[in-house]
Motif scaffolding. Structure first.
Motif, PDB file in Angstrom:
ATOM      1  N   GLU A 210       0.839  -1.191   0.000  1.00  0.00           N
ATOM      2  CA  GLU A 210       0.000   0.000   0.000  1.00  0.00           C
ATOM      3  C   GLU A 210       0.879   1.248   0.000  1.00  0.00           C
ATOM      4  OE1 GLU A 210      -4.054  -0.415   1.850  1.00  0.00           O
ATOM      5  OE2 GLU A 210      -2.838  -1.520   3.302  1.00  0.00           O
ATOM      6  N   ARG A 233      -6.096  -0.466  -3.493  1.00  0.00           N
ATOM      7  CA  ARG A 233      -7.081  -1.542  -3.471  1.00  0.00           C
ATOM      8  C   ARG A 233      -8.465  -0.997  -3.872  1.00  0.00           C
ATOM      9  NH1 ARG A 233      -8.230  -3.038   1.243  1.00  0.00           N
ATOM     10  NH2 ARG A 233      -7.068  -1.469   2.422  1.00  0.00           N
ATOM     11  N   LEU A 237      -8.698  -4.292  -8.632  1.00  0.00           N
ATOM     12  CA  LEU A 237      -7.464  -4.816  -8.031  1.00  0.00           C
ATOM     13  C   LEU A 237      -6.935  -6.035  -8.780  1.00  0.00           C
ATOM     14  CD1 LEU A 237      -5.341  -4.825  -5.804  1.00  0.00           C
ATOM     15  CD2 LEU A 237      -6.935  -6.131  -4.370  1.00  0.00           C
ATOM     16  N   LEU A 274      -8.643  -9.058  -1.422  1.00  0.00           N
ATOM     17  CA  LEU A 274      -7.210  -9.167  -1.695  1.00  0.00           C
ATOM     18  C   LEU A 274      -6.823 -10.623  -1.933  1.00  0.00           C
ATOM     19  CD1 LEU A 274      -4.428  -7.564  -1.686  1.00  0.00           C
ATOM     20  CD2 LEU A 274      -4.092  -8.699   0.501  1.00  0.00           C
TER      21      LEU A 274
END
Length: 482
Positions: A210, A233, A237, A274
């Motif tokens: 990040e 994100r 993604l 994720l």
């Protein structure tokens, strides 16, 4: 002086003359301040051209061994001994400058240096205050340990087996199913990252992270040639990861629970997003979960609990909860990965401290650890409430922040871009140490990582008062220059 250079030697005539003069100075035949014969005299003695002598003398002057005095000739320099020592020693600065591991930011070097001083108010430290460490309880537990001679020797490559069993039982409560062969004991989370960097990835591999990241302040991947790529994100993604990864090796580093430095906490949906996005492109996830026990309220399951394909490498530690000095953490992953990283660990330090491993095992299995965590969370909550009250009183018109959900930090954002090296340095002169946002994101001039975990209540009040004074001044200066 009957010496003469030889034309049959491996060295040039000039090099032989330089060596001969240097040796005379080293032996003390020509001490500092000694006047050398003229170039004509030396040329006749050595049976060489005057230009050869001149070149040799120029080389020695450039090295600081000789010096010319206008109208008086050439003398042995009073700095000649230092110059000679420098010549005979390795060029350590060259070694340093060209080494694999690059130096850290100067700001972080200063933070590491000044954190050792007792007169500093540490407003950014990622460490528990001495008063929050269960020192007496750890000392008492030493008498409860039953140490066998073998226990005090080198542990197995993956670490103390009984400790690994205790860790498996402990993480089971969070939905992580592991066996001792899936666990490697490491000297804190940072060593886990270093082992992954050198043991699993080829040079030029991608490390996704990040934008604001702890990795930017420690460089475990950058210093071994990895490419750091910031990822936002969002709904795209999976496509973004596939596009940027292509055919290269890649990993995704995340701190989804009480992020360092922002203190953010992901939802279950964010974790699933994720995991699925990385799964599509076969990108391993490094889940750094060293703060989860310090959540003030119930948290969501870790990404590792969703892992049905061995895709997630999970990092835990007692450094943020029990004692950073014990240097005990753990890495959970597929057996082949763990064996590989354990082999590298044995090559570098031959295993973590046997005594520390026994202490942590005892605390996990006896229930002492979980009792300590409950008390620790309560004390951190009180400290967080105190700091929030001060921020509300003094900073609400110039900054914003999210209510801390646990851990150590408040990610304080000032309305104006005033957080720079000058502010850091000025506060340091007042014995106030902050962690500026730019060490986690080079472009960040708005944030500081404010810690309520280390300084005493009195020091927090005093430090925040001084910080307020400097921030008011910096805001005023910024508005005047607009």
């Amino acid at each position: 002086m009957s010496w003469r250079p030889t034309r049959q030697g491996a060295l040039t005539l000039q090099q032989q003359i330089v060596t001969w003069i240097t040796e005379r100075i080293e032996r003390g035949d020509w001490v500092a301040g000694t006047k050398l014969p003229t170039q004509r005299q030396l040329a006749m003695q050595f049976a060489v051209n005057r230009s050869t002598v001149q070149q040799a003398l120029e080389e020695l002057k450039a090295a600081g061994i000789l010096e010319a005095q206008v109208g008086a000739g050439i003398y042995v320099s009073y700095n000649s001994w230092h110059a000679l020592i420098t010549q005979t020693q390795p060029s350590w600065q060259t070694y340093i400058d060209t080494s694999l591991h690059k130096p850290n930011y100067h700001t972080i070097q200063l933070i590491n240096e000044y954190e050792q001083r007792d007169d500093i108010i540490r407003l950014g430290t990622g460490e528990l205050a001495p008063s929050l460490l269960p020192t007496a309880e750890i000392e008492a537990s030493l008498t409860e340990l039953s140490l066998q001679p073998k226990t005090l020797g080198y542990s197995s490559p993956q670490g103390n087996y009984r400790l690994r069993e205790a860790i498996c039982d402990y993480v089971e409560k969070r939905g992580i199913h592991a066996q001792p062969e899936n666990v490697c004991i490491v000297s804190g989370a940072l060593q886990a990252l270093q082992l992954i960097a050198v043991g699993l990835l080829e040079q030029g591999s991608i490390v996704f992270q990040e934008k604001t990241s702890y990795l930017n302040s420690v460089h475990p991947f950058q210093s071994v040639g990895m490419q750091m790529i910031t990822i936002h994100r969002d709904e795209q993604l999976a496509q973004t990861l596939a596009q940027k990864k292509r055919k290269r090796q890649a990993v995704f580093y995340v701190v989804p629970t009480l992020n360092n430095p922002t203190g953010g906490v992901w939802t279950t949906q964010e974790k699933k997003q994720l995991y699925e996005a990385c799964k599509q492109s076969r990108i391993p996830i490094i889940e750094d979960d060293v703060y989860h026990e310090l959540l003030f309220n119930e948290g969501t399951p870790p990404i590792k609990s969703m892992d049905d394909s061995g895709q997630v490498l999970y990092i835990g530690s007692v450094s943020k909860t029990l004692s950073p000095g014990l240097r005990i953490g753990w890495l959970i992953g597929p057996t082949t990965v763990i064996e590989r990283l354990a082999d590298i660990k044995m090559q570098t330090d031959y295993g973590s401290s046997a005594i520390s491993q026994e202490i942590v095992r005892h605390w996990l299995q006896s229930g002492k650890y979980e009792k300590h965590i409950i008390n620790l969370r309560q004390q951190l909550q009180q400290r967080a409430d105190l700091v929030e009250a001060i921020l509300t009183e003094k900073f609400c018109d110039m900054a914003e922040w999210a209510k801390p959900k646990g851990g150590f930090y408040i990610w304080l954002k000032f309305h104006a871009p005033i957080v720079d090296k000058e502010l850091f340095t000025r506060l340091l002169h007042r014995l106030i140490l902050i962690n500026p946002g730019y060490i986690y994101d080079a472009q960040d001039s708005h944030h500081i990582r404010l810690s309520y975990a280390y300084a005493t209540n009195e020091a927090l009040k005093a430090g925040l008062q001084i910080l307020h004074e400097y921030v008011v001044e910096a805001h005023k200066k910024y508005n005047e220059e607009k």
